[in-house]
Design a protein around this motif. Structure first.
Motif, mmCIF file in Angstrom:
data_model
loop_
_atom_site.group_PDB
_atom_site.id
_atom_site.type_symbol
_atom_site.label_atom_id
_atom_site.label_comp_id
_atom_site.label_asym_id
_atom_site.label_seq_id
_atom_site.Cartn_x
_atom_site.Cartn_y
_atom_site.Cartn_z
ATOM 1 N N LEU A 70 -18.544 -78.120 -51.101
ATOM 2 C CA LEU A 70 -19.552 -78.447 -52.112
ATOM 3 C C LEU A 70 -19.046 -78.124 -53.514
ATOM 4 O O LEU A 70 -19.223 -78.923 -54.455
ATOM 5 C CB LEU A 70 -20.839 -77.680 -51.814
ATOM 6 C CG LEU A 70 -21.995 -77.900 -52.805
ATOM 7 C CD1 LEU A 70 -22.420 -79.366 -52.815
ATOM 8 C CD2 LEU A 70 -23.173 -77.000 -52.463
ATOM 9 N N ILE A 71 -18.398 -76.973 -53.665
ATOM 10 C CA ILE A 71 -17.858 -76.599 -54.983
ATOM 11 C C ILE A 71 -16.788 -77.592 -55.433
ATOM 12 O O ILE A 71 -16.762 -78.029 -56.591
ATOM 13 C CB ILE A 71 -17.293 -75.170 -54.931
ATOM 14 C CG1 ILE A 71 -18.431 -74.160 -54.730
ATOM 15 C CG2 ILE A 71 -16.522 -74.846 -56.211
ATOM 16 C CD1 ILE A 71 -17.942 -72.747 -54.520
ATOM 17 N N LEU A 72 -15.912 -77.989 -54.524
ATOM 18 C CA LEU A 72 -14.849 -78.936 -54.875
ATOM 19 C C LEU A 72 -15.416 -80.302 -55.245
ATOM 20 O O LEU A 72 -14.921 -80.965 -56.161
ATOM 21 C CB LEU A 72 -13.867 -79.068 -53.711
ATOM 22 C CG LEU A 72 -13.050 -77.818 -53.370
ATOM 23 C CD1 LEU A 72 -12.120 -78.089 -52.204
ATOM 24 C CD2 LEU A 72 -12.250 -77.342 -54.578
ATOM 25 N N VAL A 73 -16.480 -80.728 -54.568
ATOM 26 C CA VAL A 73 -17.105 -82.013 -54.898
ATOM 27 C C VAL A 73 -17.717 -81.956 -56.291
ATOM 28 O O VAL A 73 -17.583 -82.895 -57.099
ATOM 29 C CB VAL A 73 -18.157 -82.378 -53.834
ATOM 30 C CG1 VAL A 73 -18.990 -83.573 -54.300
ATOM 31 C CG2 VAL A 73 -17.491 -82.691 -52.505
ATOM 32 N N VAL A 74 -18.409 -80.866 -56.595
ATOM 33 C CA VAL A 74 -19.033 -80.730 -57.920
ATOM 34 C C VAL A 74 -17.965 -80.715 -59.012
ATOM 35 O O VAL A 74 -18.111 -81.354 -60.063
ATOM 36 C CB VAL A 74 -19.895 -79.455 -57.970
ATOM 37 C CG1 VAL A 74 -20.393 -79.208 -59.393
ATOM 38 C CG2 VAL A 74 -21.076 -79.574 -57.019
ATOM 39 N N ILE A 75 -16.865 -79.992 -58.760
ATOM 40 C CA ILE A 75 -15.794 -79.926 -59.753
ATOM 41 C C ILE A 75 -15.161 -81.300 -59.964
ATOM 42 O O ILE A 75 -14.830 -81.694 -61.086
ATOM 43 C CB ILE A 75 -14.727 -78.902 -59.316
ATOM 44 C CG1 ILE A 75 -15.294 -77.485 -59.393
ATOM 45 C CG2 ILE A 75 -13.490 -79.013 -60.190
ATOM 46 C CD1 ILE A 75 -15.681 -77.037 -60.780
ATOM 47 N N SER A 76 -14.995 -82.059 -58.886
ATOM 48 C CA SER A 76 -14.367 -83.379 -59.006
ATOM 49 C C SER A 76 -15.236 -84.361 -59.773
ATOM 50 O O SER A 76 -14.730 -85.355 -60.294
ATOM 51 C CB SER A 76 -14.048 -83.937 -57.620
ATOM 52 O OG SER A 76 -15.233 -84.135 -56.863
ATOM 53 N N LEU A 77 -16.556 -84.096 -59.867
ATOM 54 C CA LEU A 77 -17.442 -85.002 -60.598
ATOM 55 C C LEU A 77 -17.213 -84.955 -62.096
ATOM 56 O O LEU A 77 -17.678 -85.842 -62.820
ATOM 57 C CB LEU A 77 -18.908 -84.662 -60.290
ATOM 58 C CG LEU A 77 -19.408 -84.993 -58.884
ATOM 59 C CD1 LEU A 77 -20.845 -84.526 -58.712
ATOM 60 C CD2 LEU A 77 -19.291 -86.481 -58.599
ATOM 61 N N ASN A 78 -16.509 -83.935 -62.592
ATOM 62 C CA ASN A 78 -16.292 -83.859 -64.046
ATOM 63 C C ASN A 78 -15.412 -84.995 -64.550
ATOM 64 O O ASN A 78 -15.355 -85.252 -65.743
ATOM 65 C CB ASN A 78 -15.690 -82.506 -64.417
ATOM 66 C CG ASN A 78 -14.212 -82.420 -64.099
ATOM 67 O OD1 ASN A 78 -13.367 -82.721 -64.929
ATOM 68 N ND2 ASN A 78 -13.885 -82.004 -62.884
ATOM 69 N N ILE A 79 -14.708 -85.668 -63.631
ATOM 70 C CA ILE A 79 -13.872 -86.798 -64.035
ATOM 71 C C ILE A 79 -14.728 -87.983 -64.459
ATOM 72 O O ILE A 79 -14.389 -88.723 -65.386
ATOM 73 C CB ILE A 79 -12.926 -87.194 -62.884
ATOM 74 C CG1 ILE A 79 -12.041 -86.011 -62.499
ATOM 75 C CG2 ILE A 79 -12.062 -88.398 -63.272
ATOM 76 C CD1 ILE A 79 -11.153 -86.288 -61.302
ATOM 77 N N VAL A 80 -15.877 -88.171 -63.812
ATOM 78 C CA VAL A 80 -16.717 -89.342 -64.070
ATOM 79 C C VAL A 80 -17.997 -88.991 -64.817
ATOM 80 O O VAL A 80 -18.662 -89.886 -65.341
ATOM 81 C CB VAL A 80 -17.074 -90.048 -62.743
ATOM 82 C CG1 VAL A 80 -15.823 -90.599 -62.092
ATOM 83 C CG2 VAL A 80 -17.782 -89.092 -61.782
ATOM 84 N N SER A 81 -18.360 -87.731 -64.871
ATOM 85 C CA SER A 81 -19.610 -87.334 -65.508
ATOM 86 C C SER A 81 -19.317 -86.457 -66.719
ATOM 87 O O SER A 81 -18.673 -85.402 -66.596
ATOM 88 C CB SER A 81 -20.505 -86.587 -64.511
ATOM 89 O OG SER A 81 -21.670 -86.086 -65.157
ATOM 90 N N HIS A 82 -19.816 -86.877 -67.871
ATOM 91 C CA HIS A 82 -19.597 -86.104 -69.094
ATOM 92 C C HIS A 82 -20.364 -84.789 -69.053
ATOM 93 O O HIS A 82 -19.867 -83.749 -69.518
ATOM 94 C CB HIS A 82 -20.030 -86.934 -70.301
ATOM 95 C CG HIS A 82 -19.859 -86.229 -71.609
ATOM 96 N ND1 HIS A 82 -18.630 -85.892 -72.123
ATOM 97 C CD2 HIS A 82 -20.782 -85.771 -72.509
ATOM 98 C CE1 HIS A 82 -18.783 -85.266 -73.284
ATOM 99 N NE2 HIS A 82 -20.080 -85.182 -73.539
ATOM 100 N N ARG A 83 -21.559 -84.809 -68.501
ATOM 101 C CA ARG A 83 -22.357 -83.588 -68.440
ATOM 102 C C ARG A 83 -21.714 -82.554 -67.524
ATOM 103 O O ARG A 83 -21.660 -81.366 -67.841
ATOM 104 C CB ARG A 83 -23.770 -83.917 -67.965
ATOM 105 C CG ARG A 83 -24.584 -84.718 -68.973
ATOM 106 C CD ARG A 83 -26.012 -84.894 -68.490
ATOM 107 N NE ARG A 83 -26.812 -85.617 -69.475
ATOM 108 C CZ ARG A 83 -28.113 -85.903 -69.320
ATOM 109 N NH1 ARG A 83 -28.740 -85.535 -68.197
ATOM 110 N NH2 ARG A 83 -28.760 -86.542 -70.269
ATOM 111 N N VAL A 84 -21.224 -83.004 -66.366
ATOM 112 C CA VAL A 84 -20.548 -82.072 -65.465
ATOM 113 C C VAL A 84 -19.290 -81.522 -66.119
ATOM 114 O O VAL A 84 -18.958 -80.335 -65.977
ATOM 115 C CB VAL A 84 -20.223 -82.766 -64.125
ATOM 116 C CG1 VAL A 84 -19.412 -81.845 -63.224
ATOM 117 C CG2 VAL A 84 -21.501 -83.196 -63.427
ATOM 118 N N ASN A 85 -18.578 -82.372 -66.844
ATOM 119 C CA ASN A 85 -17.377 -81.924 -67.541
ATOM 120 C C ASN A 85 -17.714 -80.845 -68.569
ATOM 121 O O ASN A 85 -16.992 -79.847 -68.711
ATOM 122 C CB ASN A 85 -16.700 -83.114 -68.210
ATOM 123 C CG ASN A 85 -15.371 -82.737 -68.845
ATOM 124 O OD1 ASN A 85 -14.626 -81.935 -68.307
ATOM 125 N ND2 ASN A 85 -15.091 -83.303 -70.005
#
Length: 690
Positions: free
Chosen positions: A12-27
Motif C-alpha cells: 500500500l505504501i509503495l502504491v501511494v508513493i508511485s502515485l506521485n508520478i501522475v498526481s500533483h497533490r500526492v507529489n
C-alpha cells in the motif's frame, strides 16, 4: 490473514508513493513528508554534493536539490523497509519450495535452517534468517533506489549536453547574424529563446537565461555567467564564459561571434570525422559478432546436433531470441550514437495561421467577451476554423499528409494487414493443428506490405525535403546579392522568385504572388514556411523575419545564413558518401549469411542419410556415437532444421535493413527501404531454392 498484514501495508505504501508520478497533490504530499524528515540533513550536505547539484541543474529538473535529495532519502528508506519485509516472505517461500523438493535431504548442512519452522529456529536461527533475507535484500533495495535516483538526472544532463553540442554551431550562426543586423544582444537572445522548437536545446538554455533577466531582474552578463555554471555542455560553458568576458570588457561582439562560428565550424568537421571512424568500427563489429558470429554458432549447433543430438532447442533459442534481440540492441545503441547527427524531421511550431487568427478557446461563450455580438461570433468562428484547419488540409491533400507524416499510413496498413493475416490463417487455425510453416507466407507478405508502403511514403517526403534544402543556399545568396546591390527586400525577393531555384521555384512564385496580392512580407514568408514544413526552411524564415524587424540592410545576415546552410549541406554530403561504404558492408554481410544458411539447408542437411546407421563403433540400438545419432535423423528433423534456417535468413534480413538505415542516415525510418529489400530478397531466394 494477519501474517500477510506487513506485506499488505508495504504494498500500500509503495502504491501511494508511485502515485506521485501522475498526481500533483500526492507529489506535494510526498515532498512535504520528505522535507520534514530529511530537509535539514540534505541542506547541510549541499556544499558536499556539488556534482549532484550540477546534474539537477543540467537536467532542468523541476525539483530543487533540497526537495530532490530529501525525496531520494525517503525512497531509499521505503525501499529498505520494503526489501526487508519482502525478504522474509521470499525466504519462507523458497524454504517451503526447497523442503517440498527434498533438497535438505541432499544437503545435510541445510537441515538446521530449512527443516525447522521459523518459530522453532531460536534466537540464532532467527538472526541468520533475518540477516540472509530481510537485512540483505533491504540494504540492496535502499542502495539501488539511492543510486537510480541520482543516476536519472546525470543521464538526463548527459543527453541534454549532447543535444546542446549538436546544435551549438547553428545557434551561434543565428546570434552572429542577428547581432550583425544591429539588433541589441539581449533582444537577440530573447528571439533565440522563443524558437526552441527550431534551434533545439541550446536555444532552450538561452531561454532560461532570459528568464533570469525578465523574472529575477538579473543583468545580462550575470545571467550569462549563471548559464555557464548551469549548462551540462562543456562547449556551451566555454562559449558563455567567453561571451560574458567580451560583454563585460566592451569588446566587439560581432568579431567574437564570427570567430566562434568559424571555430565551431572546424570543430564540427573534426567531430564528424571521429563519428565516421566510430561507425566504421561499429560496422566491423557488427559483421564480426552479429553476422559471422551467429553463422559460426548456427553451424556449430547443427554439426553437434547431427553428431550428438539435442541441440535443436538451443538452435531455436539462438535464432528466435538471441538473433533478433542482439540486432535490436545494436540498433538501439546506434540510435543513441547517431541521434545528434541527424537533422530531426519533425513538426515545428508554425505561427503563420496563429498570427492571423486571434486566440480564443472553442469552449468559450461568445457572449462572455466584452465585444459586440457580431465580432464575438466571428472570432469564435475563426477559432473553430483554425482548429479544423489541419483536418481540412488532410482531406484536401491526403498524399501530402502521408509524405509529411509517413507514420500516418500505418493507421491504414496495419489494420488491413491484420485482417489479411486473419483471413490467411483462419483455415489453418480452425483445424486445431497449428503448423508454423503454414503461417509464414502470410506473415512475411503482410510485413513486406506494411514496411514497404511506409518506406515509399517516407522516401517521397524525405527526398522532397532534401531537394528543397539543397536549393536554400543558392536562394539565400541570390537574395543577399540583390539586397546588397541596393534593392529593397520586396524587390529582391521578387527578382529571386522569378529565377530558377529548382525544387523551391514553385513555392517561391506562390509566395511572391501572395505578396503581390497585398500580404506583408513577414506574413508571406510564414505562410511559405507553413507550406514547406522543413526544419531548414523554418530556420531561414525565422532568421529572415527577425532580421527584417531590425534593419533594412539584411544582406550580410543572409550571407551568414547561406554560409551556414552550405556548410551543413557539405558536411551531410561528405557523411553520406563516407557511410555508403558501411551500408554496402551490411548488404554483403547479409548475402554471406543468406548464402551459408541456404547451403546448410539445401546442400549439407539433405546430403546426410535419413534413418540409416552409417556405422561408427556404437552398439546397435544404443543411440550413441556417430552412427546412432545419424540414424536418428528423420525427415521431420530435416524439415525442422530447414524451417529454422528459413526463419534465420528472414529475421537477419529484416533487422539488417534497419541497421543499414541507422548506419547511412541516422534514422530508423531510413532503414524501412533496406529492411523491405532484404526481406524480399531472402523470401524470394528461399522460394526459389528452398
Amino acid at each position: 490473514m494477519l501474517e500477510f498484514l506487513p506485506l499488505g501495508l508495504v504494498v500500500l505504501i509503495l502504491v501511494v508513493i508511485s502515485l506521485n508520478i501522475v498526481s500533483h497533490r500526492v507529489n506535494q504530499l510526498v515532498s512535504r513528508i520528505a522535507l520534514s524528515l530529511f530537509g535539514t540533513f540534505v541542506s547541510e550536505r549541499r556544499s558536499i554534493n556539488v556534482r549532484q547539484v550540477a546534474s539537477l541543474a543540467g537536467a532542468h529538473d523541476p525539483d530543487t536539490y533540497r526537495v530532490y535529495a530529501a525525496k531520494t532519502f525517503l525512497y531509499a528508506t521505503l525501499a529498505a523497509l520494503a526489501g526487508s519485509v519482502f525478504g522474509v516472505y521470499i525466504f519462507i517461500a523458497v524454504r517451503q519450495a526447497m523442503v517440498a523438493a527434498g533438497i535438505p535431504d541432499l544437503m545435510p548442512w541445510l537441515l538446521g535452517v530449512l527443516r525447522n519452522e521459523p518459530s522453532e529456529m531460536g534466537i540464532l536461527g532467527l538472526f541468520v534468517l533475518l540477516l540472509l533475507s530481510s537485512a540483505t535484500i533491504g540494504a540492496i533495495g535502499a542502495y539501488g533506489a539511492y543510486q537510480i535516483r541520482w543516476y536519472l538526472p546525470r543521464y538526463a544532463a548527459g543527453e541534454r549536453s549532447r543535444r546542446v553540442d549538436s546544435t551549438l554551431k547553428r545557434n551561434i550562426a543565428f546570434l552572429f547574424a542577428l547581432s550583425r543586423s544591429g539588433m541589441p544582444f539581449s533582444q537577440v537572445l530573447r528571439t533565440l529563446g522563443k524558437h526552441t522548437a527550431v534551434y533545439g536545446e541550446t536555444a532552450r538554455e538561452f531561454s532560461v537565461t532570459m528568464k533570469d533577466i525578465d523574472l529575477l531582474g538579473a543583468d545580462l552578463v550575470s545571467s550569462i555567467e549563471r548559464t555557464s555554471q548551469r549548462t551540462p555542455s562543456d562547449q556551451l560553458e566555454e562559449f558563455t564564459k567567453n561571451l560574458a568576458s567580451v560583454l563585460r570588457s566592451g569588446g566587439s561582439l560581432t568579431d567574437f561571434l564570427q570567430e566562434q562560428y568559424a571555430y565551431f565550424l572546424d570543430e564540427e568537421s573534426a567531430q564528424q570525422q571521429r563519428f565516421i571512424e566510430l561507425l566504421g568500427a561499429l560496422a566491423e563489429a557488427y559483421v564480426t559478432v552479429f553476422v559471422a558470429g551467429m553463422l559460426f554458432l548456427i553451424t556449430i549447433l547443427v554439426v553437434v546436433g547431427l553428431l550428438l543430438g539435442g541441440t535443436l532447442t538451443f538452435l531455436h533459442i539462438l535464432v528466435y531470441l538471441i538473433l533478433g534481440l542482439a540486432n535490436v540492441g545494436f540498433i538501439i545503441y546506434l540510435d543513441t550514437v547517431t541521434e545528434d547527427r541527424a537533422d530531426p524531421e519533425q513538426e515545428v511550431s508554425y505561427e503563420a495561421e496563429s498570427a492571423l487568427v486571434p486566440e480564443l478557446s472553442v469552449s468559450e461563450n461568445p457572449t462572455d467577451r466584452q465585444t459586440s455580438g457580431t465580432e464575438a461570433k466571428n472570432r469564435y468562428r475563426l477559432a473553430i476554423a483554425r482548429r479544423l484547419g489541419p483536418i481540412r488540409r488532410a482531406l484536401r491533400d491526403p498524399a501530402r499528409l502521408l509524405t509529411d507524416r509517413p507514420s500516418t499510413i500505418l493507421a491504414v496498413t496495419v489494420p488491413f494487414g491484420l485482417l489479411w493475416l486473419v483471413a490467411a490463417w483462419w483455415p489453418t487455425l480452425v483445424t486445431g493443428v497449428v503448423d508454423p510453416a503454414a503461417l509464414d507466407d502470410a506473415l512475411i507478405q503482410v510485413t513486406l506490405f506494411v514496411t514497404g508502403t511506409y518506406a515509399v511514403t517516407y522516401e517521397i517526403g524525405h527526398r522532397r525535403v532534401k531537394q528543397i534544402e539543397a536549393a536554400i543556399p543558392d536562394f539565400l545568396e541570390r537574395l543577399a546579392a540583390t539586397n546588397e546591390a541596393g534593392m529593397s527586400m520586396v524587390e529582391s525577393f521578387g527578382r529571386v522568385a522569378r529565377s530558377d531555384l529548382g525544387a523551391l521555384s514553385t513555392e517561391m512564385r506562390r509566395t511572391w504572388a501572395d505578396m503581390q496580392w497585398g500580404a506583408h512580407m513577414e506574413t508571406a514568408l510564414r505562410r511559405f514556411e507553413h507550406r514547406i514544413r522543413t526544419p531548414a526552411i523554418t530556420r531561414v524564415t525565422t532568421l529572415t523575419t527577425n532580421a527584417m524587424g531590425a534593419t533594412n540592410d539584411i544582406g550580410p545576415v543572409l550571407r551568414i545564413a547561406a554560409d551556414e546552410a552550405k556548410s551543413a549541406r557539405r558536411l551531410e554530403r561528405d557523411r553520406r558518401n563516407e557511410l555508403l561504404t558501411y551500408v554496402v558492408v551490411v548488404y554483403v554481410a547479409f548475402f554471406v549469411f543468406l548464402g551459408i544458411v541456404l547451403a546448410l539447408d539445401q546442400v549439407f542437411i539433405p546430403s546426410i542419410p535419413t534413418g540409416v546407421d552409417v556405422g561408427g563403433g556404437a552398439a546397435p540400438g544404443t543411440g550413441l556415437g556417430i552412427g546412432g545419432s545419424l540414424g536418428e535423423l528423420t525427415d521431420a528433423k530435416k524439415d525442422a532444421y530447414g524451417l529454422v534456417f528459413f526463419h534465420a535468413g528472414i529475421i537477419q534480413g529484416y533487422v539488417s535493413g534497419f541497421v543499414a538505415g541507422m548506419m547511412s542516415d541516422g534514422r530508423l525510418s531510413s532503414g524501412a527501404k533496406h529492411a523491405t529489400a532484404m526481406l524480399a530478397i531472402a523470401y524470394v531466394f528461399f522460394l526459389i531454392f528452398g
